[in-house]
Structure formats: structure tokens, C-alpha cells
Design a protein around this motif. Structure first.
Motif, PDB file in Angstrom:
ATOM      1  N   GLN A 123       0.829  -1.207   0.000  1.00 57.29           N
ATOM      2  CA  GLN A 123       0.000   0.000   0.000  1.00 57.29           C
ATOM      3  C   GLN A 123       0.865   1.260   0.000  1.00 57.29           C
ATOM      4  O   GLN A 123       0.589   2.211  -0.728  1.00 57.29           O
ATOM      5  CB  GLN A 123      -0.953   0.003   1.196  1.00 57.29           C
ATOM      6  CG  GLN A 123      -2.044  -1.033   1.082  1.00 57.29           C
ATOM      7  CD  GLN A 123      -2.859  -1.155   2.355  1.00 57.29           C
ATOM      8  OE1 GLN A 123      -2.351  -1.006   3.466  1.00 57.29           O
ATOM      9  NE2 GLN A 123      -4.135  -1.453   2.194  1.00 57.29           N
ATOM     10  N   ARG A 138       1.052   4.152  -2.912  1.00 51.89           N
ATOM     11  CA  ARG A 138       0.860   5.582  -2.597  1.00 51.89           C
ATOM     12  C   ARG A 138       2.061   6.406  -3.044  1.00 51.89           C
ATOM     13  O   ARG A 138       1.905   7.489  -3.615  1.00 51.89           O
ATOM     14  CB  ARG A 138       0.617   5.771  -1.096  1.00 51.89           C
ATOM     15  CG  ARG A 138      -0.797   5.489  -0.664  1.00 51.89           C
ATOM     16  CD  ARG A 138      -1.061   5.982   0.756  1.00 51.89           C
ATOM     17  NE  ARG A 138      -0.137   5.461   1.744  1.00 51.89           N
ATOM     18  CZ  ARG A 138      -0.280   4.299   2.387  1.00 51.89           C
ATOM     19  NH1 ARG A 138      -1.336   3.550   2.162  1.00 51.89           N
ATOM     20  NH2 ARG A 138       0.605   3.904   3.268  1.00 51.89           N
ATOM     21  N   ALA A 180      -8.423   7.958  -6.782  1.00 51.02           N
ATOM     22  CA  ALA A 180      -8.534   6.628  -6.172  1.00 51.02           C
ATOM     23  C   ALA A 180      -9.068   5.610  -7.176  1.00 51.02           C
ATOM     24  O   ALA A 180      -8.651   4.453  -7.178  1.00 51.02           O
ATOM     25  CB  ALA A 180      -9.425   6.690  -4.935  1.00 51.02           C
ATOM     26  N   ASN A 181      -9.977   6.032  -8.045  1.00 56.29           N
ATOM     27  CA  ASN A 181     -10.522   5.110  -9.047  1.00 56.29           C
ATOM     28  C   ASN A 181      -9.500   4.731 -10.109  1.00 56.29           C
ATOM     29  O   ASN A 181      -9.672   3.716 -10.786  1.00 56.29           O
ATOM     30  CB  ASN A 181     -11.769   5.701  -9.702  1.00 56.29           C
ATOM     31  CG  ASN A 181     -12.967   5.629  -8.788  1.00 56.29           C
ATOM     32  OD1 ASN A 181     -13.042   4.776  -7.908  1.00 56.29           O
ATOM     33  ND2 ASN A 181     -13.897   6.533  -8.985  1.00 56.29           N
ATOM     34  N   VAL A 198      -5.681   0.749  -7.949  1.00 52.93           N
ATOM     35  CA  VAL A 198      -6.318  -0.511  -7.570  1.00 52.93           C
ATOM     36  C   VAL A 198      -6.817  -0.407  -6.133  1.00 52.93           C
ATOM     37  O   VAL A 198      -6.374   0.445  -5.366  1.00 52.93           O
ATOM     38  CB  VAL A 198      -5.344  -1.699  -7.693  1.00 52.93           C
ATOM     39  CG1 VAL A 198      -4.921  -1.916  -9.127  1.00 52.93           C
ATOM     40  CG2 VAL A 198      -4.144  -1.508  -6.803  1.00 52.93           C
ATOM     41  N   ALA A 199      -7.715  -1.293  -5.785  1.00 54.07           N
ATOM     42  CA  ALA A 199      -8.190  -1.405  -4.415  1.00 54.07           C
ATOM     43  C   ALA A 199      -7.298  -2.405  -3.673  1.00 54.07           C
ATOM     44  O   ALA A 199      -6.483  -3.102  -4.286  1.00 54.07           O
ATOM     45  CB  ALA A 199      -9.646  -1.857  -4.409  1.00 54.07           C
ATOM     46  N   PHE A 200      -7.489  -2.472  -2.369  1.00 53.66           N
ATOM     47  CA  PHE A 200      -6.715  -3.412  -1.550  1.00 53.66           C
ATOM     48  C   PHE A 200      -7.602  -4.391  -0.803  1.00 53.66           C
ATOM     49  O   PHE A 200      -7.155  -5.078   0.097  1.00 53.66           O
ATOM     50  CB  PHE A 200      -5.817  -2.647  -0.578  1.00 53.66           C
ATOM     51  CG  PHE A 200      -4.729  -1.900  -1.283  1.00 53.66           C
ATOM     52  CD1 PHE A 200      -3.604  -2.560  -1.756  1.00 53.66           C
ATOM     53  CD2 PHE A 200      -4.837  -0.549  -1.507  1.00 53.66           C
ATOM     54  CE1 PHE A 200      -2.610  -1.881  -2.429  1.00 53.66           C
ATOM     55  CE2 PHE A 200      -3.848   0.144  -2.176  1.00 53.66           C
ATOM     56  CZ  PHE A 200      -2.733  -0.527  -2.638  1.00 53.66           C
ATOM     57  N   ASP A 201      -8.841  -4.445  -1.201  1.00 50.97           N
ATOM     58  CA  ASP A 201      -9.755  -5.445  -0.671  1.00 50.97           C
ATOM     59  C   ASP A 201     -10.662  -5.884  -1.811  1.00 50.97           C
ATOM     60  O   ASP A 201     -10.773  -5.190  -2.817  1.00 50.97           O
ATOM     61  CB  ASP A 201     -10.545  -4.924   0.518  1.00 50.97           C
ATOM     62  CG  ASP A 201     -11.236  -3.599   0.257  1.00 50.97           C
ATOM     63  OD1 ASP A 201     -11.395  -3.204  -0.902  1.00 50.97           O
ATOM     64  OD2 ASP A 201     -11.639  -2.954   1.231  1.00 50.97           O
ATOM     65  N   GLN A 216     -13.188  -6.449  -4.606  1.00 42.84           N
ATOM     66  CA  GLN A 216     -14.097  -5.532  -5.278  1.00 42.84           C
ATOM     67  C   GLN A 216     -14.913  -6.314  -6.300  1.00 42.84           C
ATOM     68  O   GLN A 216     -14.464  -7.320  -6.809  1.00 42.84           O
ATOM     69  CB  GLN A 216     -13.310  -4.450  -6.027  1.00 42.84           C
ATOM     70  CG  GLN A 216     -12.426  -3.602  -5.150  1.00 42.84           C
ATOM     71  CD  GLN A 216     -13.223  -2.632  -4.312  1.00 42.84           C
ATOM     72  OE1 GLN A 216     -14.017  -1.882  -4.851  1.00 42.84           O
ATOM     73  NE2 GLN A 216     -13.011  -2.660  -3.019  1.00 42.84           N
ATOM     74  N   ARG A 251     -13.326  -4.043 -10.956  1.00 46.69           N
ATOM     75  CA  ARG A 251     -12.257  -3.159 -10.472  1.00 46.69           C
ATOM     76  C   ARG A 251     -11.158  -4.031  -9.871  1.00 46.69           C
ATOM     77  O   ARG A 251     -11.406  -4.798  -8.937  1.00 46.69           O
ATOM     78  CB  ARG A 251     -12.774  -2.188  -9.420  1.00 46.69           C
ATOM     79  CG  ARG A 251     -11.658  -1.268  -8.947  1.00 46.69           C
ATOM     80  CD  ARG A 251     -12.134  -0.133  -8.098  1.00 46.69           C
ATOM     81  NE  ARG A 251     -11.000   0.701  -7.740  1.00 46.69           N
ATOM     82  CZ  ARG A 251     -10.862   1.271  -6.571  1.00 46.69           C
ATOM     83  NH1 ARG A 251     -11.790   1.140  -5.649  1.00 46.69           N
ATOM     84  NH2 ARG A 251      -9.794   2.000  -6.322  1.00 46.69           N
ATOM     85  N   TYR A 287      -8.145  -5.468  -7.708  1.00 50.14           N
ATOM     86  CA  TYR A 287      -7.647  -5.269  -6.352  1.00 50.14           C
ATOM     87  C   TYR A 287      -6.411  -6.131  -6.146  1.00 50.14           C
ATOM     88  O   TYR A 287      -6.195  -7.129  -6.835  1.00 50.14           O
ATOM     89  CB  TYR A 287      -8.724  -5.547  -5.300  1.00 50.14           C
ATOM     90  CG  TYR A 287      -9.202  -6.974  -5.195  1.00 50.14           C
ATOM     91  CD1 TYR A 287      -8.598  -7.869  -4.326  1.00 50.14           C
ATOM     92  CD2 TYR A 287     -10.284  -7.414  -5.942  1.00 50.14           C
ATOM     93  CE1 TYR A 287      -9.053  -9.174  -4.218  1.00 50.14           C
ATOM     94  CE2 TYR A 287     -10.747  -8.707  -5.840  1.00 50.14           C
ATOM     95  CZ  TYR A 287     -10.126  -9.591  -4.966  1.00 50.14           C
ATOM     96  OH  TYR A 287     -10.574 -10.888  -4.864  1.00 50.14           O
TER      97      TYR A 287
END
Length: 140
Positions: free
Chosen positions: A5, A9, A20-21, A24-27, A29, A33, A35
Motif C-alpha cells: 500500500q 501511494r 482513487a478510481n 487498484v483497491a486493496f480489498d 471488489q 475493479r 484489487y
């Protein structure tokens, strides 16, 4: 996971206008999307939609995972940029040229190797797009 993470960043800080979109996410999705997850030291890139696994790849190399994130973020950013620029060019111009030129430019800000690898893959990924047109496309 915290190291991953923090690295994402840090990389994103090199991209003005990233959202943010774009990243990638970190949980987990849904909605296709991507992750990232970490399990036993392996980084997993996962894309799911409606409970179906669409794509999965994994690596133990942080740089490779950051490259994946950079490709996704810069693709999204370049598409937005191209849309805002579209009225500057003839209606029959291939809009991929501007998007690809901007993506190369954004990748270059992060890592020259990533930019060159992406640039050299354009003829295969986008048949009909000439590298000289991408290189000549105005970015300002």
C-alpha cells in the motif's frame, strides 16, 4: 500488505491528477475493479465481476506489481485526458493515438523502462497505430 500500500501511494504521488478510481483497491471488489492482495508473500492482482473471476495474476516481485498498477492508473488517466482534448483534432482522427501518447508520457514520469516497454508494445496491442504518430502527438 502495508508495504505494498505504501509503495502504491508513493508511486501515485508521481502522477498529478491521479484519483482513487485510477488505482487498484486493496480489498475484494466487484464490478471488474482490480484489487491487490498479499498471501504468503505473493502479491495477487484479481479482477472479479458478479462473483466471477475475470483475471488473476500473481508475483513475488513488488516492482512487477507496481508496473501493473502503473499501467492501470495511466490508462485511466490518459483516457480522461484524451476525452478532454478530442475537440482539438479532426473528427476522423484515431483517438487511440492521443490516449497512447499520454499514457507513454505518464509512464515515463514513473519509470522510463515501463514507458519504453509499453511504447514498443503499441503496434501489437493497437494494430494500425503507428509509433511515429504517437510520438508526434502534442501533449500540451
Amino acid at each position: 500488505m502495508k508495504e505494498l500500500q505504501a509503495a502504491v501511494r508513493h508511486m501515485a504521488a508521481g502522477l498529478d491528477g491521479v484519483t482513487a478510481n485510477d488505482l487498484v483497491a486493496f480489498d475484494p471488489q466487484d464490478g471488474a475493479r482490480p484489487y491487490l492482495g498479499v498471501q504468503d508473500g505473493i502479491i495477487h492482482w484479481v479482477v472479479e465481476e458478479r462473483g466471477q473471476l475475470l483475471h488473476h495474476q500473481s508475483t513475488d516481485d513488488l516492482d512487477e506489481a507496481l508496473h501493473w498498477v502503473a499501467l492501470k492508473a495511466t490508462r485511466s488517466m490518459a483516457a480522461r485526458w484524451e476525452l478532454r482534448q478530442r475537440d482539438r483534432f479532426p473528427a476522423d482522427r484515431d483517438t487511440r493515438i492521443g490516449r497512447l501518447a499520454k499514457q507513454v508520457d505518464l509512464l515515463r514520469r514513473l519509470d522510463a523502462r515501463w514507458a519504453e516497454q509499453f511504447r514498443t508494445g503499441i503496434p501489437t496491442q493497437c494494430p494500425g497505430v503507428r509509433l511515429e504518430d504517437v510520438a508526434a502527438h502534442p501533449l500540451t
